[in-house]
Design a protein around this motif. Structure first.
Motif, PDB file in Angstrom:
ATOM      1  N   VAL A 175      22.375  94.252 -50.163  1.00 53.11           N
ATOM      2  CA  VAL A 175      22.366  92.804 -50.414  1.00 53.11           C
ATOM      3  C   VAL A 175      22.279  92.569 -51.918  1.00 53.11           C
ATOM      4  CG1 VAL A 175      21.167  90.629 -50.048  1.00 53.11           C
ATOM      5  CG2 VAL A 175      21.313  92.288 -48.194  1.00 53.11           C
ATOM      6  N   ILE A 176      23.202  91.762 -52.422  1.00 60.05           N
ATOM      7  CA  ILE A 176      23.216  91.402 -53.840  1.00 60.05           C
ATOM      8  C   ILE A 176      22.795  89.940 -53.962  1.00 60.05           C
ATOM      9  CG2 ILE A 176      24.641  91.092 -55.891  1.00 60.05           C
ATOM     10  CD1 ILE A 176      26.372  93.378 -54.909  1.00 60.05           C
ATOM     11  N   LYS A 177      21.795  89.721 -54.762  1.00 58.43           N
ATOM     12  CA  LYS A 177      21.283  88.376 -54.995  1.00 58.43           C
ATOM     13  C   LYS A 177      21.482  88.042 -56.461  1.00 58.43           C
ATOM     14  CE  LYS A 177      17.113  85.570 -54.349  1.00 58.43           C
ATOM     15  NZ  LYS A 177      15.687  85.600 -53.954  1.00 58.43           N
ATOM     16  N   THR A 178      22.232  86.981 -56.729  1.00 60.85           N
ATOM     17  CA  THR A 178      22.473  86.562 -58.110  1.00 60.85           C
ATOM     18  C   THR A 178      21.460  85.502 -58.517  1.00 60.85           C
ATOM     19  OG1 THR A 178      24.041  84.855 -57.426  1.00 60.85           O
ATOM     20  CG2 THR A 178      24.925  87.044 -57.881  1.00 60.85           C
ATOM     21  N   GLN A 179      21.458  85.184 -59.787  1.00 56.86           N
ATOM     22  CA  GLN A 179      20.569  84.127 -60.252  1.00 56.86           C
ATOM     23  C   GLN A 179      20.951  82.794 -59.616  1.00 56.86           C
ATOM     24  OE1 GLN A 179      19.963  83.829 -64.440  1.00 56.86           O
ATOM     25  NE2 GLN A 179      19.473  86.001 -64.695  1.00 56.86           N
ATOM     26  N   ALA A 180      19.960  81.942 -59.460  1.00 54.41           N
ATOM     27  CA  ALA A 180      20.183  80.674 -58.777  1.00 54.41           C
ATOM     28  C   ALA A 180      20.761  79.608 -59.687  1.00 54.41           C
ATOM     29  CB  ALA A 180      18.869  80.166 -58.170  1.00 54.41           C
ATOM     30  N   VAL A 181      20.505  79.711 -60.995  1.00 53.93           N
ATOM     31  CA  VAL A 181      20.925  78.654 -61.920  1.00 53.93           C
ATOM     32  C   VAL A 181      22.008  79.173 -62.849  1.00 53.93           C
ATOM     33  CG1 VAL A 181      18.697  77.496 -61.820  1.00 53.93           C
ATOM     34  CG2 VAL A 181      19.103  79.223 -63.570  1.00 53.93           C
ATOM     35  N   SER A 182      22.800  78.244 -63.348  1.00 57.53           N
ATOM     36  CA  SER A 182      23.915  78.594 -64.217  1.00 57.53           C
ATOM     37  C   SER A 182      23.424  79.090 -65.565  1.00 57.53           C
ATOM     38  CB  SER A 182      24.818  77.369 -64.409  1.00 57.53           C
ATOM     39  OG  SER A 182      25.835  77.646 -65.347  1.00 57.53           O
ATOM     40  N   ALA A 183      24.150  80.066 -66.104  1.00 58.27           N
ATOM     41  CA  ALA A 183      23.840  80.589 -67.437  1.00 58.27           C
ATOM     42  C   ALA A 183      24.777  80.022 -68.497  1.00 58.27           C
ATOM     43  CB  ALA A 183      23.928  82.111 -67.435  1.00 58.27           C
ATOM     44  N   LEU A 184      25.655  79.113 -68.095  1.00 57.78           N
ATOM     45  CA  LEU A 184      26.571  78.520 -69.067  1.00 57.78           C
ATOM     46  C   LEU A 184      25.833  77.541 -69.976  1.00 57.78           C
ATOM     47  CD1 LEU A 184      29.694  77.755 -66.828  1.00 57.78           C
ATOM     48  CD2 LEU A 184      29.406  79.634 -68.437  1.00 57.78           C
ATOM     49  N   THR A 185      26.256  77.483 -71.206  1.00 55.48           N
ATOM     50  CA  THR A 185      25.706  76.497 -72.125  1.00 55.48           C
ATOM     51  C   THR A 185      26.182  75.102 -71.726  1.00 55.48           C
ATOM     52  OG1 THR A 185      27.586  76.899 -73.600  1.00 55.48           O
ATOM     53  CG2 THR A 185      25.560  78.118 -74.041  1.00 55.48           C
ATOM     54  N   ASP A 186      25.619  74.078 -72.371  1.00 53.55           N
ATOM     55  CA  ASP A 186      25.940  72.701 -71.975  1.00 53.55           C
ATOM     56  C   ASP A 186      27.417  72.374 -72.093  1.00 53.55           C
ATOM     57  OD1 ASP A 186      23.314  72.226 -71.371  1.00 53.55           O
ATOM     58  OD2 ASP A 186      22.817  71.391 -73.342  1.00 53.55           O
ATOM     59  N   ASP A 187      28.097  72.999 -73.070  1.00 57.17           N
ATOM     60  CA  ASP A 187      29.529  72.739 -73.211  1.00 57.17           C
ATOM     61  C   ASP A 187      30.370  73.577 -72.254  1.00 57.17           C
ATOM     62  OD1 ASP A 187      29.336  75.257 -74.310  1.00 57.17           O
ATOM     63  OD2 ASP A 187      29.888  74.656 -76.339  1.00 57.17           O
ATOM     64  N   GLY A 188      29.734  74.489 -71.505  1.00 53.90           N
ATOM     65  CA  GLY A 188      30.441  75.287 -70.507  1.00 53.90           C
ATOM     66  C   GLY A 188      31.335  76.361 -71.070  1.00 53.90           C
ATOM     67  N   LYS A 189      31.222  76.653 -72.374  1.00 50.30           N
ATOM     68  CA  LYS A 189      32.137  77.607 -73.013  1.00 50.30           C
ATOM     69  C   LYS A 189      31.493  78.960 -73.311  1.00 50.30           C
ATOM     70  CE  LYS A 189      34.904  73.947 -75.162  1.00 50.30           C
ATOM     71  NZ  LYS A 189      35.418  73.382 -76.431  1.00 50.30           N
ATOM     72  N   ARG A 190      30.169  79.043 -73.232  1.00 54.54           N
ATOM     73  CA  ARG A 190      29.491  80.292 -73.549  1.00 54.54           C
ATOM     74  C   ARG A 190      28.444  80.602 -72.494  1.00 54.54           C
ATOM     75  NH1 ARG A 190      29.788  77.329 -77.954  1.00 54.54           N
ATOM     76  NH2 ARG A 190      27.629  76.666 -77.812  1.00 54.54           N
ATOM     77  N   ILE A 191      28.043  81.881 -72.441  1.00 53.31           N
ATOM     78  CA  ILE A 191      27.034  82.335 -71.495  1.00 53.31           C
ATOM     79  C   ILE A 191      25.778  82.724 -72.267  1.00 53.31           C
ATOM     80  CG2 ILE A 191      26.457  84.079 -69.770  1.00 53.31           C
ATOM     81  CD1 ILE A 191      29.329  84.224 -69.008  1.00 53.31           C
ATOM     82  N   LYS A 192      24.639  82.290 -71.785  1.00 56.02           N
ATOM     83  CA  LYS A 192      23.382  82.571 -72.448  1.00 56.02           C
ATOM     84  C   LYS A 192      22.980  84.039 -72.278  1.00 56.02           C
ATOM     85  CE  LYS A 192      21.914  77.886 -71.247  1.00 56.02           C
ATOM     86  NZ  LYS A 192      21.006  77.088 -70.414  1.00 56.02           N
ATOM     87  N   ASN A 193      22.320  84.569 -73.280  1.00 52.09           N
ATOM     88  CA  ASN A 193      21.746  85.920 -73.219  1.00 52.09           C
ATOM     89  C   ASN A 193      22.764  86.989 -72.860  1.00 52.09           C
ATOM     90  OD1 ASN A 193      19.283  84.821 -73.878  1.00 52.09           O
ATOM     91  ND2 ASN A 193      18.568  84.718 -71.755  1.00 52.09           N
ATOM     92  N   HIS A 194      23.987  86.848 -73.352  1.00 52.86           N
ATOM     93  CA  HIS A 194      25.026  87.861 -73.157  1.00 52.86           C
ATOM     94  C   HIS A 194      25.272  88.177 -71.682  1.00 52.86           C
ATOM     95  CE1 HIS A 194      24.834  88.514 -77.496  1.00 52.86           C
ATOM     96  NE2 HIS A 194      23.534  88.633 -77.375  1.00 52.86           N
ATOM     97  N   GLY A 195      25.253  87.143 -70.847  1.00 48.70           N
ATOM     98  CA  GLY A 195      25.570  87.340 -69.433  1.00 48.70           C
ATOM     99  C   GLY A 195      24.370  87.599 -68.558  1.00 48.70           C
ATOM    100  N   ARG A 196      23.168  87.709 -69.167  1.00 47.22           N
ATOM    101  CA  ARG A 196      21.984  87.948 -68.343  1.00 47.22           C
ATOM    102  C   ARG A 196      21.435  86.648 -67.773  1.00 47.22           C
ATOM    103  NH1 ARG A 196      21.137  91.290 -72.763  1.00 47.22           N
ATOM    104  NH2 ARG A 196      19.749  89.754 -73.719  1.00 47.22           N
ATOM    105  N   GLY A 197      21.861  85.491 -68.345  1.00 44.62           N
ATOM    106  CA  GLY A 197      21.450  84.206 -67.812  1.00 44.62           C
ATOM    107  C   GLY A 197      20.047  83.823 -68.245  1.00 44.62           C
ATOM    108  N   ILE A 198      19.337  83.084 -67.378  1.00 47.97           N
ATOM    109  CA  ILE A 198      17.996  82.596 -67.677  1.00 47.97           C
ATOM    110  C   ILE A 198      16.984  83.691 -67.379  1.00 47.97           C
ATOM    111  CG2 ILE A 198      16.294  80.798 -67.213  1.00 47.97           C
ATOM    112  CD1 ILE A 198      18.814  79.699 -68.404  1.00 47.97           C
ATOM    113  N   GLY A 199      16.258  84.111 -68.388  1.00 49.13           N
ATOM    114  CA  GLY A 199      15.238  85.129 -68.179  1.00 49.13           C
ATOM    115  C   GLY A 199      13.954  84.543 -67.642  1.00 49.13           C
ATOM    116  N   GLU A 200      13.081  85.420 -67.139  1.00 46.03           N
ATOM    117  CA  GLU A 200      11.824  84.959 -66.551  1.00 46.03           C
ATOM    118  C   GLU A 200      10.944  84.255 -67.579  1.00 46.03           C
ATOM    119  OE1 GLU A 200       9.798  88.117 -64.668  1.00 46.03           O
ATOM    120  OE2 GLU A 200      11.364  88.502 -63.176  1.00 46.03           O
TER     121      GLU A 200
END
Length: 603
Positions: A175-200
């Motif tokens: 079973v693969i569980k991905t993060q629940a929230v988007s890691a895209l920046t507000d402009d939708g053009k970049r990903i936060k933390n180099h693809g790791r998304g929102i950290g704890e």
């Protein structure tokens, strides 16, 4: 004596005067319309497609608020389920390959929350009077005897069946569980933390609710996962996968394909019938040009305000390309009628005066009818009604402004011979016959219509309302075949989540509460559909931890795989378990033991 106010005559006079102004400022009008439509159409590439269940509800809907609370506590409930078949799932070679596959997924997938398989499964046991929560695999087996020992240990462990090992014991479950929230920046053009998304430990800067993971991110995750699967898929290591994220991954191209196909079919069919009706190039292409411009402006507007396409709103282009044609066709029919009598410019003015009001009224009634959809709580239907109404409004404006201005510049020939051919055609004669028949046999038609209504009335009460996302696929598609296989092997994997809030700390550490939760578990497993098949294949909850902990507490005696009827014993056991497996407990409850998560896996 004052004459009574005649709205119809006043409107016709005003629209005729309006036509004169349109012709006078035609160049400016054409330039303004083209710039406006072009500016809106510029945003079409930004139009997105949403396939998640969250997109079916409006932001203020209580179901969305409840889901966001669930997401904050337990993470994303949509999971990717991978099934790996082999002749021997406990052979040394298979387990080594499974571990490598598990580790590559952990290393390669972006926005990953966890990969859960037998490789990192927890094992609860009591040893020397101490409750232990440890990894099932301390070391991979090196010999066949070690592998057989692990097989017996895994198959005798009740929490592994249908969670890590299929019920037929011939496949491993991952079973693969991905993060629940988007890691895209507000402009939708970049990903936060180099693809790791929102950290704890990341700090959220404002109180706005976090956006759920986007379709773009979901496609990226599934695309990378498919690449890894292709590297490991082999004759004795067959891999299939499914789940809600996989459904979203496969359904998006179907939406694009069906939307394009339906739009082309509407254009082809309307082209065919307008060729019969007008028998001239201007009559065929000008109405379609009007609706295509309206559609371009509408799609751009949707992208500009951030409203995505969904399965429901994907029919919007077809609606606009068909219903939107009525206004320009009406205008062109009347225009051609007057053109052969009084010339092109006078025909434009007369058409606006004669048919402008009926065109406006029919469009407005259509708009009002479509806007009635906006009151529903189902967001895609509301968006469909709102933007279909806006699209009809665009068609109306372009028909009354852009089309007359364009006709005043084009040298459209009267085509008297074509008009005579139409008046004597079988098509026209059929319409005249239907009109005369309706007048001559009005009472018979009323009676026949009433009889037909009575005959079909019982069918209305047999309508069933259903939403099953798998029904959008045919049975011979690979995605459905893989989904059915995983359902059979895992006893269902579509989750129905229930969260019980006791309202107090340690509220779930109560034998009465746990007994009631067990009754809910029994009810869910016993409930069958009309064909006799259970709705639920398995359940997971804090009950699994409580019963297994009690068993381990009593020397792994199977008779103690039950709920203790002593609250103090329950508290003692869970307190000891919490020290050994805090992360594991987060799947089923909150740190204060006030919430209980109950998951029913549905077929």
């Amino acid at each position: 004596m004052n004459k009574p106010f005649n709205f119809k005559k006043k409107a016709e006079k005003w629209l005729g005067s309006f036509g004169i102004q349109v012709i006078r400022f035609r160049n400016f009008i054409l330039l303004l319309v083209i710039l406006g439509v072009g500016l809106l159409s510029y945003y079409i590439p930004d139009l997105s497609i949403a396939t998640s269940l969250e997109s079916s509800f409006k932001e203020h809907n209580q179901a969305i608020k409840d889901y966001q609370k669930f997401r904050d506590h337990f993470g994303r409930d949509d999971k990717i389920v991978i099934l790996i078949n082999s002749e021997d799932i406990f052979s040394v070679h298979f387990l080594a390959r499974l571990k490598a596959f598990h580790e590559d997924l952990e290393a390669g997938l972006p926005l990953l929350s966890e990969v859960d398989s037998l490789i990192n499964a927890k094992y609860i046991e009591g040893k020397d009077g101490i409750l232990q929560v440890k990894d099932f695999f301390e070391n991979l087996p090196q010999t066949r005897e070690q592998a057989e020992t692990l097989r017996e240990k895994a198959l005798s462990y009740p929490l592994y069946r249908n969670s890590y090992i299929s019920q037929n014991r011939d496949a491993m479950i991952m079973v693969i569980k991905t993060q629940a929230v988007s890691a895209l920046t507000d402009d939708g053009k970049r990903i936060k933390n180099h693809g790791r998304g929102i950290g704890e430990h990341d700090v959220i800067q404002d109180d706005r609710p976090l956006k759920s993971i986007s379709q773009v991110e979901n496609i990226a995750i599934l695309g990378i996962m498919e690449t890894v699967i292709k590297q490991y898929d082999a004759e004795n290591f067959r891999i299939v996968f499914s789940g809600t994220p996989a459904y979203q991954f496969h359904v998006e191209p179907k939406i694009r394909k069906s939307m394009l196909y339906m739009s082309i079919m509407v254009l082809v069919l309307t082209f065919f019938f307008m060729a019969i009706l007008f028998r001239r190039v201007s009559g065929i292409f000008l109405p379609q040009f009007v609706v295509l411009m309206s559609l371009g402006a509408l799609l751009g507007l949707m992208a500009l305000v951030g409203v995505p396409f969904t399965l429901t709103s994907s029919m919007l282009p077809s609606i606009l390309l068909s219903v939107g044609l009525t206004a320009p066709i009406h205008f062109m029919v009347v225009f051609f009628k007057y053109q052969k009598r009084m010339g092109r410019l006078r025909a434009i003015i007369r058409t606006l005066g004669h048919s402008g009001l009926p065109i406006i009224m029919t469009s407005l009634t259509t708009i009002v009818g479509l806007l009635s959809f906006s009151f529903t709580e189902i967001a895609p239907i509301a968006h469909l009604g709102i933007f279909a109404a806006i699209g009809i409004g665009f068609c109306l404006v372009l028909t009354l402004v852009f089309l007359p201005a364009l006709l005043s510049l084009l040298k459209v020939l009267p085509g008297k011979e074509r008009e005579q051919l139409y008046e004597t055609s079988a098509y026209n004669r059929a319409l005249i016959w239907m009109g005369r028949t309706g007048i001559r046999h009005a009472h018979d038609i009323y009676i026949l219509s009433f009889i037909l209504f009575i005959i079909i009335l019982p069918g209305f009460f047999k309508l069933n309302f259903s939403h099953n996302m798998l029904h959008y696929f045919s049975d011979d598609e690979p995605f459905i075949q893989q989904t059915r296989l995983i359902e059979d092997e895992t006893s269902g994997f579509r989750a129905l989540e229930v969260v019980v809030d006791t309202g107090r700390e340690n509220g779930i550490l109560n034998h009465t509460f746990l007994n009631n939760l067990e009754q809910l578990e029994d009810f869910a497993l016993e409930l069958n559909n009309i064909s006799g098949r259970p709705y639920t294949g398995k359940t997971t909850s804090i009950l699994d931890i409580v019963r297994k902990t009690n068993q381990a507490w009593h020397g792994d005696d199977h008779e103690y795989y039950t709920i203790p009827q002593d609250d103090y014993l329950i508290e003692s056991q869970l307190a000891e378990f919490k020290q050994a497996g805090t992360d594991y407990l987060r799947r089923y409850s909150d740190p204060d033991f006030s919430l209980a998560r109950f998951t029913a896996m549905m077929y």
